[in-house]
Design an enzyme around this catalytic site. Structure first.
Site, PDB file in Angstrom:
ATOM      1  N   SER A 206      49.804  48.267  36.356  1.00  0.00           N
ATOM      2  CA  SER A 206      49.148  48.149  37.657  1.00  0.00           C
ATOM      3  C   SER A 206      48.017  49.186  37.778  1.00  0.00           C
ATOM      4  O   SER A 206      47.075  49.168  37.001  1.00  0.00           O
ATOM      5  CB  SER A 206      50.183  48.300  38.768  1.00  0.00           C
ATOM      6  OG  SER A 206      49.661  47.912  40.029  1.00  0.00           O
ATOM      7  N   ASP A 293      53.006  36.922  39.078  1.00  0.00           N
ATOM      8  CA  ASP A 293      52.675  38.240  39.633  1.00  0.00           C
ATOM      9  C   ASP A 293      52.014  38.046  40.998  1.00  0.00           C
ATOM     10  O   ASP A 293      50.949  37.434  41.105  1.00  0.00           O
ATOM     11  CB  ASP A 293      51.726  38.979  38.685  1.00  0.00           C
ATOM     12  CG  ASP A 293      51.570  40.452  39.037  1.00  0.00           C
ATOM     13  OD1 ASP A 293      51.485  40.748  40.240  1.00  0.00           O
ATOM     14  OD2 ASP A 293      51.525  41.280  38.121  1.00  0.00           O
ATOM     15  N   HIS A 330      55.691  41.424  39.775  1.00  0.00           N
ATOM     16  CA  HIS A 330      54.793  42.488  39.318  1.00  0.00           C
ATOM     17  C   HIS A 330      55.494  43.572  38.499  1.00  0.00           C
ATOM     18  O   HIS A 330      54.845  44.248  37.704  1.00  0.00           O
ATOM     19  CB  HIS A 330      54.127  43.126  40.539  1.00  0.00           C
ATOM     20  CG  HIS A 330      52.972  44.028  40.224  1.00  0.00           C
ATOM     21  ND1 HIS A 330      51.838  43.608  39.558  1.00  0.00           N
ATOM     22  CD2 HIS A 330      52.774  45.352  40.485  1.00  0.00           C
ATOM     23  CE1 HIS A 330      50.996  44.611  39.428  1.00  0.00           C
ATOM     24  NE2 HIS A 330      51.537  45.685  39.972  1.00  0.00           N
TER      25      HIS A 330
END
Length: 350
Positions: A206, A293, A330
């Site tokens: 991320s 995601d 995610h």
């Protein structure tokens, strides 16, 4: 006569009711005044709130102050079943102390018991690949998915360093893009000075993918080399006007924020030009992305994969996607049974 008295009494009562209304206005006029006053107060409150909420929203883009999980002692990694891990603090620059976990390869579990920091640092030169895991924009190094990645890598026979950036976890300072990049570059140099010829690989997740590509470019500019980079749940920089900004979820959960702040991330000091960085990088790259995601759509990884392939040999850039039906979203890729083999093959290809 009796009826006349009743009628007179009613008229007097009506007169008294009218006279009891403040200012001598009728009931409808009084309520209209109250409504106008209430709306005026609401407008003032909204205006005042926006002057406070706007910078607050910008500040918590990193949400580094949300230290999840709660009530944990980051100095005790064994509490998270990382019993071949030591906690240490590194000074990336004056006034900045970074909390870092160093987990040694799983096969060194017994030997690691009771060992001090000097032993852990010397172990970096044992020839095993060293991973530096750069996490996302919430919580600490104790988050379950981060602990999960450390366990996967350790089981494969690799060293893993998991730092909390400045302002995150028990690290001091306030986060900025330049600051996070400085922190990660310092950790790379710290490992490089102690790892001999061992491979050093970044695993960014991320927000950490932006930190990883920033540092990879800096290392290249300084004449160094980074042996490999894994980018999990990556994103395209918001300056490129994409609706797929991975942090938009935070802003848009505030009602009407899109109306008052059409681009609320414009001032949050997040740049991380992943696409530009990937065109400069020369390290082998592995993209990992879940098709479901919800914070950074797989379109981001596909677009960045294309950017990386445009400047490198296609064999040095890989994209592995995971089916949406698995529900990894995610943070859940570490649970995939295929992941260890994927990572192992990538490392052997370096």
């Amino acid at each position: 006569m009796r009826n006349r008295r009743v009628k007179q009494d009613r008229q007097k009562s009506d007169v008294r009711e009218v006279q009891e209304i403040p200012g001598g206005h009728s009931t409808s006029a009084w309520w209209l005044m109250r409504i106008i006053l209430g709306l005026s107060v609401m407008v003032l409150l909204v205006t005042f709130s926006l002057t406070i909420v706007s910078p607050l929203i910008q500040h918590v883009a990193y949400t580094h102050r949300i230290r999840v999980p709660f009530f944990v002692d980051l100095s005790q990694p064994a509490d998270f079943s990382l019993n071949h891990t030591i906690n240490m603090f590194l000074t990336s620059e004056e006034g900045i102390s970074l909390g870092v976990w160093h987990t040694v390869p799983e096969q060194q579990w017994e030997e690691a018991q009771g060992k001090d920091l000097a032993w852990y640092q010397s172990s970096l030169s044992d020839g095993s690949p060293v991973f530096i895991y750069l996490h996302g924009n919430t919580g600490t190094r104790a988050a379950p998915h981060r602990v999960g990645v450390a366990k996967v890598l350790s089981a494969l026979g690799y060293h893993v360093l998991v730092p909390d950036y400045r302002g995150f976890g028990d690290s001091t300072g306030e986060p900025t893009e330049a600051g996070l990049t400085t922190d990660a570059l310092y950790i790379f140099n710290f490992v490089k000075a102690r790892s001999g010829n061992s491979q050093i690989i970044f695993w960014g997740h991320s927000l950490g993918t932006g930190v990883s590509t920033n540092v990879a470019v800096k290392i290249l500019e300084q004449g160094g080399t980074l042996d490999g980079v894994i980018l999990e749940g990556t994103f395209i920089a918001p300056q490129q006007k994409t609706t797929a900004h991975p942090f938009a979820w935070y802003y848009w959960k505030f009602p009407c924020v899109g109306y008052f702040l059409p681009e609320p991330w414009a001032e949050n000091k997040l740049v991380f030009p992943n696409e530009e960085n990937l065109k400069k990088m020369r390290s082998p790259i592995l993209f990992l992305h879940s098709e479901d995601d919800h914070m950074a759509s797989i379109w981001n990884a596909q677009k960045l994969f294309e950017a990386a392939v445009s400047t490198q040999d296609a064999e040095r850039v890989q994209l592995v996607s995971f089916e949406a039906s698995l529900g990894y979203l995610h943070n859940g890729l570490y649970r995939d049974a295929r992941l260890p083999d994927i990572i192992k093959r990538f490392v052997l290809s370096l």
